[in-house]
Design a protein around this motif. Structure first.
Motif, short mmCIF file in Angstrom:
data_model
loop_
_atom_site.label_atom_id
_atom_site.label_comp_id
_atom_site.label_asym_id
_atom_site.label_seq_id
_atom_site.Cartn_x
_atom_site.Cartn_y
_atom_site.Cartn_z
N ASP A 1 -1.13 -4.00 14.91
CA ASP A 1 -0.82 -4.62 16.09
C ASP A 1 0.38 -3.97 16.63
O ASP A 1 0.55 -4.19 17.89
CB ASP A 1 -0.93 -6.01 15.95
N MET A 2 1.62 -3.96 15.88
CA MET A 2 3.01 -3.59 16.41
C MET A 2 2.77 -2.22 16.83
O MET A 2 3.61 -1.82 17.82
CB MET A 2 4.20 -3.88 15.48
N ALA A 3 2.11 -1.37 16.14
CA ALA A 3 2.18 0.16 16.67
C ALA A 3 1.29 0.28 18.16
O ALA A 3 1.69 0.72 18.87
CB ALA A 3 1.49 1.00 15.65
N SER A 4 0.41 -0.67 18.34
CA SER A 4 -0.48 -0.78 19.44
C SER A 4 0.47 -1.28 20.43
O SER A 4 0.47 -0.93 21.63
CB SER A 4 -1.69 -1.51 19.34
N TYR A 5 1.09 -2.35 20.10
CA TYR A 5 1.97 -2.80 21.16
C TYR A 5 3.00 -1.80 21.66
O TYR A 5 3.38 -1.66 22.88
CB TYR A 5 2.66 -4.05 20.71
N ALA A 6 3.77 -0.87 20.72
CA ALA A 6 4.56 0.12 21.06
C ALA A 6 3.95 1.04 22.07
O ALA A 6 4.30 1.27 23.07
CB ALA A 6 4.98 0.67 20.14
N CYS A 7 2.71 1.45 21.99
CA CYS A 7 1.96 2.41 22.68
C CYS A 7 1.71 1.87 24.18
O CYS A 7 1.79 2.56 25.23
CB CYS A 7 0.49 2.93 21.99
N GLU A 8 1.44 0.44 24.26
CA GLU A 8 1.16 -0.20 25.43
C GLU A 8 2.59 -0.25 26.36
O GLU A 8 2.53 0.28 27.32
CB GLU A 8 0.85 -1.55 25.15
#
Length: 107
Positions: free
Chosen positions: A84-91
């Motif tokens: 989730d946090m890696a996806s948030y960073a990408c967003e």
């Protein structure tokens, strides 16, 4: 008898990550306050120019704060790698059009 209920893993994960999201948001807010021209749109233009030129942008096209925000995005992605946090960073990186000059051409 009463059974103790443990919070589900997703809830614990989300609760534990809330402070990190707050830190990123606070960092972005501080950059916004310091640089009047800083915005997701101006950063996207800035990094678009960087990609187009294949390297650093001319001084007149430099937008203060974009490199800092995208540096934090990159640190977050490298730290979490996936989830989730890696996806948030990408967003967030996509929102600001992040590119890094450490690669040639910038990516």
């Amino acid at each position: 008898t009463l059974r103790s209920r443990k919070p589900c893993r997703a809830l614990r994960h989300r609760t534990a990550m809330a402070p990190l999201r707050s830190i990123v948001a606070a960092g972005m807010a501080m950059v916004c306050a310091r640089a009047a021209s800083f915005s997701p749109e101006t950063c996207t233009d800035y990094f678009g120019t960087m990609k187009k030129l294949g390297g650093p942008v001319p001084p007149n096209d430099y937008v203060e704060g974009c490199d800092s925000v995208c540096g934090k995005v990159r640190e977050m992605k490298e730290y979490w790698k996936s989830g989730d946090m890696a996806s948030y960073a990408c967003e967030q990186g996509a929102k600001y059009g992040c590119a890094w000059a450490s690669a040639v051409p910038p990516v």
